[in-house]
Design an enzyme around this catalytic site. Structure first.
Site, mmCIF file in Angstrom:
data_model
loop_
_atom_site.group_PDB
_atom_site.id
_atom_site.type_symbol
_atom_site.label_atom_id
_atom_site.label_comp_id
_atom_site.label_asym_id
_atom_site.label_seq_id
_atom_site.Cartn_x
_atom_site.Cartn_y
_atom_site.Cartn_z
ATOM 1 N N ASP A 1 -15.425 41.737 27.447
ATOM 2 C CA ASP A 1 -15.757 40.850 25.933
ATOM 3 C C ASP A 1 -14.440 39.781 25.756
ATOM 4 O O ASP A 1 -13.383 40.192 26.293
ATOM 5 C CB ASP A 1 -15.591 41.824 24.569
ATOM 6 N N ILE A 2 -14.794 38.890 25.261
ATOM 7 C CA ILE A 2 -13.703 37.668 25.244
ATOM 8 C C ILE A 2 -12.540 38.010 24.385
ATOM 9 O O ILE A 2 -11.523 37.482 24.259
ATOM 10 C CB ILE A 2 -14.479 36.367 24.897
ATOM 11 N N HIS B 1 -21.800 47.343 23.185
ATOM 12 C CA HIS B 1 -20.268 47.128 23.229
ATOM 13 C C HIS B 1 -19.872 48.704 24.020
ATOM 14 O O HIS B 1 -20.241 49.756 23.378
ATOM 15 C CB HIS B 1 -19.724 47.162 22.173
ATOM 16 N N HIS C 1 -26.947 43.290 22.637
ATOM 17 C CA HIS C 1 -25.970 43.787 23.624
ATOM 18 C C HIS C 1 -25.274 45.229 23.028
ATOM 19 O O HIS C 1 -24.903 45.603 21.949
ATOM 20 C CB HIS C 1 -24.845 42.728 23.724
ATOM 21 N N ASN D 1 -24.449 46.428 17.193
ATOM 22 C CA ASN D 1 -24.373 45.916 16.271
ATOM 23 C C ASN D 1 -25.687 45.188 15.913
ATOM 24 O O ASN D 1 -26.344 44.341 16.618
ATOM 25 C CB ASN D 1 -23.299 44.745 15.738
ATOM 26 N N GLY E 1 -22.610 43.065 11.454
ATOM 27 C CA GLY E 1 -21.779 42.189 12.104
ATOM 28 C C GLY E 1 -22.075 41.500 13.311
ATOM 29 O O GLY E 1 -21.437 41.088 14.189
ATOM 30 N N GLN E 2 -23.408 41.669 13.635
ATOM 31 C CA GLN E 2 -24.022 41.074 14.591
ATOM 32 C C GLN E 2 -23.647 39.722 14.700
ATOM 33 O O GLN E 2 -24.263 38.883 13.926
ATOM 34 C CB GLN E 2 -25.446 41.337 14.950
ATOM 35 N N SER E 3 -23.101 39.207 15.793
ATOM 36 C CA SER E 3 -22.706 37.721 15.622
ATOM 37 C C SER E 3 -23.566 36.866 16.781
ATOM 38 O O SER E 3 -23.494 35.777 16.722
ATOM 39 C CB SER E 3 -21.290 37.472 15.910
#
Ligand code: 5GP
Ligand code: ZN
Length: 114
Positions: A30-31, A102, A100, A87, A93-95
């Protein structure tokens, strides 16, 4: 070219720090990591979110668990523990609208999550 960021990462059009790859899945760092180990596991084929998963995806879902365990072992957090989070939708809070998982570990997690 796809407009979906994770489709573009899956196609190797956008660079990512890849930690595992299979014909069906990609796992990459993750960035904006929220734990010492924070890896995202995505299907290469576009699926928007949990509501898009059906019985057809049973094999894919089992494969996600296998890859998560593999990455946890390779990261040295299989024994200490890890959390797998999806999420789904705005309240969660799925952006990124490409499903995906986590994989978080390397520190003590709080419960309930925020
Ligand atoms: P969500 O908020 O949808 O559950 O998770 C999306 C995740 O994708 C976030 O943790 C965010 O840091 C990560 N992310 C967003 N853009 C990029 C990117 O370009 N590269 C990588 N490696 N991660 C990203
Ligand atoms: Zn996508």
């Amino acid at each position: 070219m796809s407009a979906c960021l994770f489709c573009r990462i899956a196609a190797h059009e956008v660079p990512a720090q890849i930690v595992a790859e299979t014909p069906e899945l990609l796992a990459f760092t993750d960035i904006n990591p929220q734990a010492p180990t924070h890896v995202l596991i995505i299907p290469k084929r576009h699926l928007g979110g949990v509501p898009d998963l059906t019985d057809e995806h049973a094999g894919l879902l089992a494969h996600v668990m296998r890859v998560a365990t593999h990455v946890a072992q390779a990261s040295g957090i299989a024994a200490s523990g890890f959390r797998l989070v999806v999420n789904s939708g705005p309240d969660a809070g799925q952006s990124v609208a490409h499903v995906h998982w986590h994989l978080l570990g390397g520190r003590r997690m709080a419960w309930p999550p925020g």
